[in-house]
Scaffold this motif. Structure first.
Motif, short mmCIF file in Angstrom:
data_model
loop_
_atom_site.label_atom_id
_atom_site.label_comp_id
_atom_site.label_asym_id
_atom_site.label_seq_id
_atom_site.Cartn_x
_atom_site.Cartn_y
_atom_site.Cartn_z
N SER A 42 2.10 108.38 3.36
CA SER A 42 1.24 108.70 4.47
C SER A 42 -0.15 107.84 4.25
O SER A 42 -0.77 107.58 5.35
CB SER A 42 1.03 110.15 4.48
N SER A 43 -0.50 107.56 3.07
CA SER A 43 -1.95 106.76 2.99
C SER A 43 -1.67 105.35 3.03
O SER A 43 -2.51 104.78 3.80
CB SER A 43 -2.44 107.22 1.46
N GLU A 44 -0.42 104.86 2.56
CA GLU A 44 -0.46 103.26 2.88
C GLU A 44 -0.13 102.90 4.33
O GLU A 44 -0.69 101.72 4.77
CB GLU A 44 0.75 102.78 2.08
N PRO A 45 0.42 103.65 5.45
CA PRO A 45 0.56 102.95 6.64
C PRO A 45 -0.65 103.28 7.47
O PRO A 45 -0.73 102.45 8.45
CB PRO A 45 1.64 104.07 7.34
N VAL A 46 -1.96 103.93 6.88
CA VAL A 46 -2.89 103.95 7.76
C VAL A 46 -3.34 102.25 7.89
O VAL A 46 -3.76 101.87 9.05
CB VAL A 46 -4.11 104.50 7.09
N CYS A 47 -3.60 101.51 6.86
CA CYS A 47 -3.80 100.30 6.97
C CYS A 47 -2.90 99.30 7.74
O CYS A 47 -3.23 98.52 8.51
CB CYS A 47 -4.15 99.80 5.59
N ALA A 48 -1.73 99.70 7.51
CA ALA A 48 -0.70 98.67 8.24
C ALA A 48 -0.69 99.01 9.85
O ALA A 48 -0.62 98.10 10.29
CB ALA A 48 0.71 99.12 7.52
N ASN A 49 -0.89 100.28 10.07
CA ASN A 49 -0.93 100.56 11.45
C ASN A 49 -2.18 99.97 12.22
O ASN A 49 -2.23 99.50 12.99
CB ASN A 49 -0.98 102.15 11.84
N MET A 50 -3.46 99.98 11.52
CA MET A 50 -4.69 99.50 11.86
C MET A 50 -4.48 98.12 11.91
O MET A 50 -5.04 97.46 12.97
CB MET A 50 -5.57 99.71 10.72
N SER A 51 -3.82 97.23 11.16
CA SER A 51 -3.64 95.90 11.14
C SER A 51 -2.53 95.48 12.37
O SER A 51 -3.00 94.53 13.32
CB SER A 51 -2.82 95.44 9.96
N CYS A 69 -2.90 105.91 12.79
CA CYS A 69 -3.95 106.04 11.78
C CYS A 69 -4.22 107.36 11.35
O CYS A 69 -4.35 107.79 10.07
CB CYS A 69 -4.98 104.88 11.83
N ARG A 70 -4.80 107.93 12.42
CA ARG A 70 -5.70 109.25 12.11
C ARG A 70 -4.73 110.47 11.64
O ARG A 70 -5.01 111.14 10.78
CB ARG A 70 -6.28 109.67 13.61
N ARG A 71 -3.47 110.30 12.34
CA ARG A 71 -2.35 111.32 11.99
C ARG A 71 -1.99 110.99 10.48
O ARG A 71 -1.77 112.06 9.75
CB ARG A 71 -1.08 111.29 12.83
N GLU A 72 -1.83 109.78 10.06
CA GLU A 72 -1.35 109.66 8.67
C GLU A 72 -2.41 109.98 7.80
O GLU A 72 -2.29 110.27 6.70
CB GLU A 72 -1.05 108.12 8.50
N ALA A 73 -3.56 109.72 8.15
CA ALA A 73 -4.81 110.04 7.13
C ALA A 73 -5.00 111.51 7.00
O ALA A 73 -5.18 112.06 5.93
CB ALA A 73 -6.06 109.39 7.79
N ARG A 74 -4.80 112.43 7.99
CA ARG A 74 -4.83 113.69 8.07
C ARG A 74 -3.56 114.35 7.23
O ARG A 74 -3.61 115.15 6.41
CB ARG A 74 -4.80 114.54 9.33
N GLU A 75 -2.50 113.71 7.47
CA GLU A 75 -1.26 114.07 6.46
C GLU A 75 -1.65 113.71 5.14
O GLU A 75 -1.20 114.83 4.26
CB GLU A 75 -0.02 113.45 6.91
#
Length: 139
Positions: A42-51, A69-75
């Motif tokens: 859940s932490s790594e995809p935040v940056c990938a989705n932002m990119s 990104c927001r959902r993954e960060a909250r997870e």
């Protein structure tokens, strides 16, 4: 003007958090390996989705990526809180993550609000969408 996603402070904050989550969960016991895996997933995809969103053609696509990104960060925050509750992550570690995630999520909320305003004002096409946002150095 920001030319690539890595220049964005919000991206840098989430990238640093993902690296620190990886480091903080290395020593979880074998019975909590699943917690490490879930935290990383859940932490790594935040940056990938932002990119992915940053380089999209339409602002609406960018906005959808930021919502992911927001959902993954909250997870991730949920996983870290669980790790603390079951005494796998110490208070100083979880407290630092909580503050940093809240700050990064606040930055993300501001970015989302800004893009939503621009969509209302200008429509879904990104200004300068025809301009390639990469330099030859990035390839």
């Amino acid at each position: 003007m920001i030319e690539n996603v890595q220049q964005m402070p919000v991206y840098q904050a989430f990238f640093d958090l993902a690296v620190d989550v990886e480091k903080a969960t290395r020593d979880l016991g074998a019975e909590f390996r699943w917690l490490r895996v879930q935290s990383l997933r859940s932490s790594e995809p935040v940056c990938a989705n932002m990119s992915e969103g940053f380089y999209s053609q339409y602002s609406t696509e960018y906005l959808q990526a930021l919502y992911r990104c927001r959902r993954e960060a909250r997870e991730t925050v949920t996983h870290l809180n669980y790790g603390h509750t079951v005494e796998q992550l110490p208070e100083p570690v979880i407290g630092g993550f909580a503050r940093r995630y809240e700050d990064a999520l606040r930055q993300l909320a501001n970015l989302i609000a800004s893009i939503e305003r621009k969509i209302q004002e200008r429509g879904k096409a990104k200004l300068g969408a025809y301009v390639l946002k990469e330099t030859s150095e990035e390839r």
